[in-house]
Design a protein around this motif. Structure first.
Motif, PDB file in Angstrom:
ATOM      1  N   GLU A  51       7.493   0.185   5.336  1.00  0.00           N
ATOM      2  CA  GLU A  51       6.090   0.597   5.400  1.00  0.00           C
ATOM      3  C   GLU A  51       5.535   0.910   4.022  1.00  0.00           C
ATOM      4  O   GLU A  51       4.339   0.848   3.824  1.00  0.00           O
ATOM      5  CB  GLU A  51       5.912   1.797   6.326  1.00  0.00           C
ATOM      6  CG  GLU A  51       5.907   1.418   7.778  1.00  0.00           C
ATOM      7  CD  GLU A  51       5.342   2.511   8.672  1.00  0.00           C
ATOM      8  OE1 GLU A  51       4.341   3.137   8.310  1.00  0.00           O
ATOM      9  OE2 GLU A  51       5.927   2.719   9.741  1.00  0.00           O
ATOM     10  N   ILE A 103       4.896   0.133   0.028  1.00  0.00           N
ATOM     11  CA  ILE A 103       4.668  -1.089  -0.738  1.00  0.00           C
ATOM     12  C   ILE A 103       5.474  -0.991  -2.025  1.00  0.00           C
ATOM     13  O   ILE A 103       5.027  -0.431  -3.019  1.00  0.00           O
ATOM     14  CB  ILE A 103       3.166  -1.310  -1.007  1.00  0.00           C
ATOM     15  CG1 ILE A 103       2.417  -1.390   0.328  1.00  0.00           C
ATOM     16  CG2 ILE A 103       2.967  -2.584  -1.811  1.00  0.00           C
ATOM     17  CD1 ILE A 103       0.920  -1.529   0.187  1.00  0.00           C
ATOM     18  N   LYS A 149       5.619  -6.850  -4.038  1.00  0.00           N
ATOM     19  CA  LYS A 149       4.213  -7.186  -4.264  1.00  0.00           C
ATOM     20  C   LYS A 149       3.965  -8.691  -4.376  1.00  0.00           C
ATOM     21  O   LYS A 149       2.972  -9.180  -3.856  1.00  0.00           O
ATOM     22  CB  LYS A 149       3.666  -6.438  -5.478  1.00  0.00           C
ATOM     23  CG  LYS A 149       3.400  -4.981  -5.142  1.00  0.00           C
ATOM     24  CD  LYS A 149       2.650  -4.272  -6.234  1.00  0.00           C
ATOM     25  CE  LYS A 149       2.389  -2.839  -5.778  1.00  0.00           C
ATOM     26  NZ  LYS A 149       1.599  -2.094  -6.724  1.00  0.00           N
ATOM     27  N   LEU A 167       3.762 -10.010  -0.828  1.00  0.00           N
ATOM     28  CA  LEU A 167       2.529  -9.575  -0.183  1.00  0.00           C
ATOM     29  C   LEU A 167       1.330 -10.331  -0.739  1.00  0.00           C
ATOM     30  O   LEU A 167       0.415 -10.695   0.001  1.00  0.00           O
ATOM     31  CB  LEU A 167       2.341  -8.070  -0.351  1.00  0.00           C
ATOM     32  CG  LEU A 167       3.396  -7.188   0.316  1.00  0.00           C
ATOM     33  CD1 LEU A 167       3.162  -5.722  -0.034  1.00  0.00           C
ATOM     34  CD2 LEU A 167       3.410  -7.387   1.816  1.00  0.00           C
ATOM     35  N   SER A 225      -1.265 -12.999   1.257  1.00  0.00           N
ATOM     36  CA  SER A 225      -2.707 -12.777   1.252  1.00  0.00           C
ATOM     37  C   SER A 225      -3.501 -14.049   1.034  1.00  0.00           C
ATOM     38  O   SER A 225      -4.696 -14.091   1.323  1.00  0.00           O
ATOM     39  CB  SER A 225      -3.083 -11.788   0.151  1.00  0.00           C
ATOM     40  OG  SER A 225      -2.411 -10.581   0.342  1.00  0.00           O
ATOM     41  N   SER A 252       9.070  -7.736   4.197  1.00  0.00           N
ATOM     42  CA  SER A 252       7.886  -7.627   5.034  1.00  0.00           C
ATOM     43  C   SER A 252       7.695  -6.198   5.527  1.00  0.00           C
ATOM     44  O   SER A 252       8.532  -5.329   5.319  1.00  0.00           O
ATOM     45  CB  SER A 252       8.017  -8.566   6.240  1.00  0.00           C
ATOM     46  OG  SER A 252       8.999  -8.085   7.133  1.00  0.00           O
ATOM     47  N   MET A 253       6.586  -6.011   6.209  1.00  0.00           N
ATOM     48  CA  MET A 253       6.378  -4.767   6.937  1.00  0.00           C
ATOM     49  C   MET A 253       7.377  -4.753   8.095  1.00  0.00           C
ATOM     50  O   MET A 253       7.915  -5.803   8.459  1.00  0.00           O
ATOM     51  CB  MET A 253       4.948  -4.737   7.486  1.00  0.00           C
ATOM     52  CG  MET A 253       3.880  -4.663   6.419  1.00  0.00           C
ATOM     53  SD  MET A 253       2.227  -4.840   7.141  1.00  0.00           S
ATOM     54  CE  MET A 253       2.103  -3.345   8.124  1.00  0.00           C
ATOM     55  N   SER A 274       3.767  -7.206  13.059  1.00  0.00           N
ATOM     56  CA  SER A 274       4.027  -6.098  12.132  1.00  0.00           C
ATOM     57  C   SER A 274       3.463  -4.832  12.764  1.00  0.00           C
ATOM     58  O   SER A 274       2.515  -4.879  13.548  1.00  0.00           O
ATOM     59  CB  SER A 274       3.336  -6.351  10.798  1.00  0.00           C
ATOM     60  OG  SER A 274       3.861  -7.491  10.176  1.00  0.00           O
ATOM     61  N   TYR A 286      -2.378  -2.982   2.723  1.00  0.00           N
ATOM     62  CA  TYR A 286      -1.604  -4.201   2.463  1.00  0.00           C
ATOM     63  C   TYR A 286      -2.577  -5.327   2.144  1.00  0.00           C
ATOM     64  O   TYR A 286      -3.522  -5.571   2.897  1.00  0.00           O
ATOM     65  CB  TYR A 286      -0.757  -4.567   3.684  1.00  0.00           C
ATOM     66  CG  TYR A 286       0.255  -3.511   4.007  1.00  0.00           C
ATOM     67  CD1 TYR A 286       1.538  -3.576   3.486  1.00  0.00           C
ATOM     68  CD2 TYR A 286      -0.074  -2.434   4.828  1.00  0.00           C
ATOM     69  CE1 TYR A 286       2.472  -2.592   3.761  1.00  0.00           C
ATOM     70  CE2 TYR A 286       0.853  -1.448   5.113  1.00  0.00           C
ATOM     71  CZ  TYR A 286       2.117  -1.536   4.577  1.00  0.00           C
ATOM     72  OH  TYR A 286       3.031  -0.561   4.855  1.00  0.00           O
ATOM     73  N   TYR A 304      -3.795  -7.933   4.840  1.00  0.00           N
ATOM     74  CA  TYR A 304      -4.754  -7.483   5.843  1.00  0.00           C
ATOM     75  C   TYR A 304      -6.167  -7.396   5.258  1.00  0.00           C
ATOM     76  O   TYR A 304      -7.142  -7.638   5.963  1.00  0.00           O
ATOM     77  CB  TYR A 304      -4.326  -6.155   6.471  1.00  0.00           C
ATOM     78  CG  TYR A 304      -3.180  -6.350   7.426  1.00  0.00           C
ATOM     79  CD1 TYR A 304      -3.381  -6.916   8.680  1.00  0.00           C
ATOM     80  CD2 TYR A 304      -1.884  -5.998   7.067  1.00  0.00           C
ATOM     81  CE1 TYR A 304      -2.327  -7.125   9.544  1.00  0.00           C
ATOM     82  CE2 TYR A 304      -0.822  -6.205   7.936  1.00  0.00           C
ATOM     83  CZ  TYR A 304      -1.042  -6.772   9.170  1.00  0.00           C
ATOM     84  OH  TYR A 304       0.007  -6.985  10.024  1.00  0.00           O
TER      85      TYR A 304
END
Length: 171
Positions: free
Chosen positions: A16, A18, A23, A26, A30, A63-64, A85, A149, A152
């Protein structure tokens, strides 16, 4: 004790927080290309999660945390599996119907609106849950946690629909 709801176990993989190490993953998630790649891998990830009852995921520790959600199809009445997630909120889990920023709501969210009873699998343990659509200030607070995140944030900019947030509570 019989009749008491079961608590959610800790996940085997996923974080959970970051971490700076994650990064780049993630950031890739995105992008439009990253979303397409991940969306293409979701059916395989769902098979891995199903085979391990939510213990392992293709995305591993980068990942989450992930869970396997089994809903009842609103039209078919058949079990429907979704790899999602999640974030913890006390004794509940939060899941967001981002659908990678697509213009339509994910089928699992429609299924939960029609029948809020479902089953979550995490770390090899299956737990019956009741889903509640989160609204108002509570939704805003939960959404803000997901928007920490970058993927999202990107999903939110790709659609003008409201992303549905659900709280899953053990039965």
């Amino acid at each position: 004790m019989a009749g008491m709801p079961q608590r959610f176990p800790d996940g085997h993989w996923g974080r959970e927080d970051i971490s700076p190490l994650f990064k780049p993953a993630l950031a890739f998630a995105s992008t439009a290309v990253g979303s397409r790649v991940i969306r293409a891998l979701v059916p395989l990830d769902r098979r891995v999660l199903r085979a391990t009852k939510g213990k392992y995921t293709l995305f591993g520790p980068t990942s989450m945390p992930e869970l396997l959600l089994t809903t009842t199809g609103r039209k078919s009445g058949q079990p429907r599996l979704s790899a999602l997630s999640y974030l913890r909120e006390g004794e509940r889990l939060l899941v967001l119907g981002s659908n990678f920023g697509q213009q339509h709501h994910p089928a699992w969210s429609l299924n939960l609106l029609a029948n809020p009873e479902a089953v979550v699998a995490i770390n090899g343990i299956e737990i019956p849950v009741t889903a509640t659509l989160v609204t108002g200030p509570e939704r805003d607070a939960g959404l803000a946690r997901f928007l920490a995140y970058p993927m999202y944030q990107a999903y939110r900019t790709r659609t003008d629909r409201e992303l549905r947030l659900f709280a899953l509570t053990p039965r």
